[in-house]
Design a protein around this motif. Structure first.
Motif, PDB file in Angstrom:
ATOM      1  N   TRP A  62       0.833  -1.206   0.000  1.00  0.00           N
ATOM      2  CA  TRP A  62       0.000   0.000   0.000  1.00  0.00           C
ATOM      3  C   TRP A  62       0.866   1.254   0.000  1.00  0.00           C
ATOM      4  O   TRP A  62       0.384   2.353  -0.268  1.00  0.00           O
ATOM      5  N   LEU A  63       2.157   1.106   0.307  1.00  0.00           N
ATOM      6  CA  LEU A  63       3.062   2.254   0.421  1.00  0.00           C
ATOM      7  C   LEU A  63       3.097   3.072  -0.869  1.00  0.00           C
ATOM      8  O   LEU A  63       2.928   2.525  -1.963  1.00  0.00           O
ATOM      9  N   PRO A  64       3.342   4.376  -0.757  1.00  0.00           N
ATOM     10  CA  PRO A  64       3.464   5.203  -1.964  1.00  0.00           C
ATOM     11  C   PRO A  64       4.621   4.715  -2.837  1.00  0.00           C
ATOM     12  O   PRO A  64       5.752   4.591  -2.368  1.00  0.00           O
ATOM     13  N   LEU A  65       4.336   4.428  -4.097  1.00  0.00           N
ATOM     14  CA  LEU A  65       5.390   3.998  -5.008  1.00  0.00           C
ATOM     15  C   LEU A  65       6.254   5.175  -5.440  1.00  0.00           C
ATOM     16  O   LEU A  65       7.318   4.985  -6.037  1.00  0.00           O
ATOM     17  N   ALA A 111      -0.099  -8.140  -3.620  1.00  0.00           N
ATOM     18  CA  ALA A 111      -1.454  -7.581  -3.672  1.00  0.00           C
ATOM     19  C   ALA A 111      -1.325  -6.078  -3.479  1.00  0.00           C
ATOM     20  O   ALA A 111      -0.672  -5.627  -2.533  1.00  0.00           O
ATOM     21  N   ILE A 112      -1.940  -5.292  -4.371  1.00  0.00           N
ATOM     22  CA  ILE A 112      -1.730  -3.846  -4.389  1.00  0.00           C
ATOM     23  C   ILE A 112      -3.033  -3.099  -4.144  1.00  0.00           C
ATOM     24  O   ILE A 112      -4.025  -3.316  -4.839  1.00  0.00           O
ATOM     25  N   ASP A 113      -3.017  -2.222  -3.149  1.00  0.00           N
ATOM     26  CA  ASP A 113      -4.135  -1.292  -2.927  1.00  0.00           C
ATOM     27  C   ASP A 113      -3.604  -0.150  -2.086  1.00  0.00           C
ATOM     28  O   ASP A 113      -3.289  -0.329  -0.909  1.00  0.00           O
ATOM     29  N   GLY A 114      -3.495   1.034  -2.682  1.00  0.00           N
ATOM     30  CA  GLY A 114      -2.896   2.171  -1.992  1.00  0.00           C
ATOM     31  C   GLY A 114      -3.822   2.946  -1.084  1.00  0.00           C
ATOM     32  O   GLY A 114      -3.414   3.952  -0.500  1.00  0.00           O
ATOM     33  N   ARG A 115      -5.065   2.495  -0.923  1.00  0.00           N
ATOM     34  CA  ARG A 115      -6.021   3.225  -0.085  1.00  0.00           C
ATOM     35  C   ARG A 115      -5.758   2.936   1.399  1.00  0.00           C
ATOM     36  O   ARG A 115      -5.932   1.818   1.859  1.00  0.00           O
TER      37      ARG A 115
END
Length: 591
Positions: free
Chosen positions: A220-223, A243-247
């Motif tokens: 989730w960390l800022p890329l 698994a990717i979800d930045g919220r």
């Protein structure tokens, strides 16, 4: 292996049908294999090359954490260009500065909101040929093809040979990433990181043998931050699905649904989890609160014995087993029940957080690194965690402590330099060693302990040095209702503090106690002030007199990235806070 695109190509060849990424969808979560990922990157890279991406050019990405960010980054790199990262929360002026300073000629923007930001400063972006928008409408009257939709960029018809040729032409020392420091002081500087910088870190992590294809990584960390970028490359090298979800508001829910085996985060996330749990049981009170406090105390006894290398008495082991069944096992289940460890970086982790999570069977591996050292230089190992340290260096990373206590880092992880800033580069790089600006020491086992930022140490008017981040962490751990703490006192005769409330945590407690829910009214309420005062008092009781916080004020508004008081990695911009709240701080010292 000479480049990140070559690393991805090799991963696709080795495990084409294994899961690479998992992303949110309307029906839950959807997976991509490495083969599918490689194909999307190939098509996007060839399309970007058609738009002008090539060696010695830069492409900026202005987007939150999502699959498209990663695909765009890999595709940019495959053309031989370098990626420039921009935080989604950056203003139009800040975005324009990064784009112009980096010399970016293409920008990948997430949605209409980000495109509107760029349109507002288009006159200041003469070198930007196109803005590629991932979501939302592309063109407006007068754009003249400036904005291009994401789906129109891919070039599925181009030959594979052209793609492979682009990758084969990339050298290990070629620029891969321009990441602009979040700027706790001064204007952001572009950190030049090469393909070899990132590949070195990936190889170093692989040598630790702590993750593998059987794991599931939740990202989730800022890329746009170096920590997120490091994780992106490491997972390709290790073949670990992500698994990717930045919220941010979905982190707890996603952990329960995805059941990952590890996740990295800044300490603020762990503090938030701890404070939410602690505030909930305090609000319920009675037997639940007594059981929780007993379990926490029992867990701390076990954890501290382990840290000392001492045997845990049989009676304590029995008590801990009961505490685990009643409290800690339920907490692990909330996070999916499969977490092997968490990783913490970007800011110091307090001892209280380390002990609480370790007692719960959710060990946090604290690490350390700067953007200038490719984000990762030190990491605690799962089998030998030492709280209060950031662990030994990664394989191949070197460390020295200067005469004044400053930590110096050397090895292939060190940046090439600051973009177009030779004097600033020379000020921090000497014979390959990076001056970190942090004060620390190395113990007999080779583990690094960071005591504070060299520039952030408080020197009282009495000549005593105080480490503010240490005190801030202690106070936050002592009061679950606090979001941020800012300790002040440089050149003053005593220390004071500004604190902000975590309204997500404090609102339910306030409602149950019959207190106002409005932050402005709540901060002045005697009950709220008493909670904060008691927490500071408990911390003060364990400090030297010159370290103690004598006065405090509760602010109505929390610090945030949007307000400029926090960096994108959630660190406090101390100068901004001091300037914005100067009158309050000065009032603490009025005669």
């Amino acid at each position: 292996m000479t480049s990140i695109p070559a690393l991805l190509r090799d991963r696709v060849e080795q495990t084409p049908d294994s899961e690479a990424y998992r992303v949110p969808s309307e029906t839950g979560w959807t997976s991509l294999t490495w083969r599918q990922t490689g194909e999307r990157v190939r098509e996007l890279a060839l399309g970007l090359a058609r738009l002008g991406a090539a060696p010695d050019t830069r492409v900026a990405i202005l987007c939150s954490t999502r699959l498209e960010w990663i695909l765009a980054d890999f595709a940019v790199l495959a053309t031989g260009a370098a990626t420039t990262t921009i935080y989604p929360a950056n203003t139009a002026a800040e975005s324009a500065f990064v784009i112009n300073d980096s010399g970016s000629t293409l920008v990948v923007a997430e949605n209409a909101e980000q495109v509107a930001k760029l349109r507002s400063v288009r006159a200041e972006l003469p070198d930007v040929k196109h803005v590629i928008v991932i979501d939302g409408p592309a063109e407006e009257d007068g754009d003249d093809g400036w904005v291009v939709p994401w789906e129109a960029v891919s070039d599925p018809g181009a030959a594979d040979g052209a793609y492979d040729a682009m990758i084969d032409a990339i050298g290990a020392e070629d620029l891969a990433t321009l990441i602009y420091t979040s700027g706790t002081t001064g204007r952001p500087k572009g950190v030049e990181l090469t393909h070899d910088n990132w590949l070195f870190i990936a190889r170093a992590v692989r040598k630790l043998d702590i993750i593998g294809p059987a794991d599931l990584h939740f990202l989730w960390l800022p890329l746009s931050h170096s920590f997120g970028k490091l994780l992106q490359v490491v997972m390709v090298d290790a073949g670990v699905p992500t698994a990717i979800d930045g919220r941010l508001d979905r982190i707890a829910e996603n952990l329960g649904v995805l059941k990952p085996t590890f996740m990295a985060a800044a300490p603020r996330i762990f503090e938030k989890i701890h404070n939410t749990v602690s505030a909930t049981v305090r609000r319920e009170g009675g037997l639940k609160l007594r059981i929780f406090e007993w379990a926490k105390s029992t867990g701390n006894r076990v954890v501290r014995a382990r840290q000392r290398g001492a045997a845990v008495p049989l009676t304590t082991r029995v008590e801990y087993a009961v505490a685990d069944r009643l409290v800690f096992a339920k907490l692990r289940e909330r996070f999916g029940g499969r977490i092997r460890f968490f990783i913490s970086g970007a800011a110091p982790l307090s001892m209280e957080m380390a002990e609480f999570f370790d007692a719960a069977g959710l060990t946090i591996l604290e690490g350390y690194g700067l953007t200038e050292t490719s984000a990762g230089s030190f990491l605690n190992r799962p089998e030998s965690v030492a709280f209060g340290t950031v662990g030994p260096p990664l394989p191949g990373v070197e460390v020295r402590i200067a005469e004044d206590g400053e930590v110096l880092v050397g090895g292939p992880c060190v940046m090439r330099g600051y973009h177009n800033l030779p004097e600033d580069t020379a000020a921090v790089l000497e014979d390959g060693w990076m001056r970190t600006g942090d004060i620390g020491e190395v113990d007999a086992a080779g583990r690094l302990r960071i005591t504070d930022r060299k520039k952030e140490l408080i020197k009282t008017s009495g000549g005593k040095y105080v480490a503010p981040t240490y005190l801030e962490g202690r106070i936050k751990a002592a009061c679950p209702y606090l979001s941020h703490v800012f300790v002040h006192g440089d050149r003053r005769n005593y220390c004071t503090a500004l604190v902000t409330l975590d309204m997500d945590v404090v609102t339910p407690w306030a409602a149950s106690a019959g207190l106002p829910a409005d932050a402005e009214a709540l901060r002045a309420h005697p009950r709220m002030r008493a909670e904060v005062e008691q927490a500071i008092g408990r911390v003060n009781a364990e400090l030297a007199s010159y370290e103690t916080v004598k006065k405090f004020e509760i602010l109505a508004d929390d610090f945030s990235v949007e307000s400029g008081e926090l960096t994108a990695s959630l660190k406090i911009r101390r100068k901004v806070v001091e300037e914005r709240h100067g009158k309050v701080l000065d009032s603490f010292y009025d005669a």
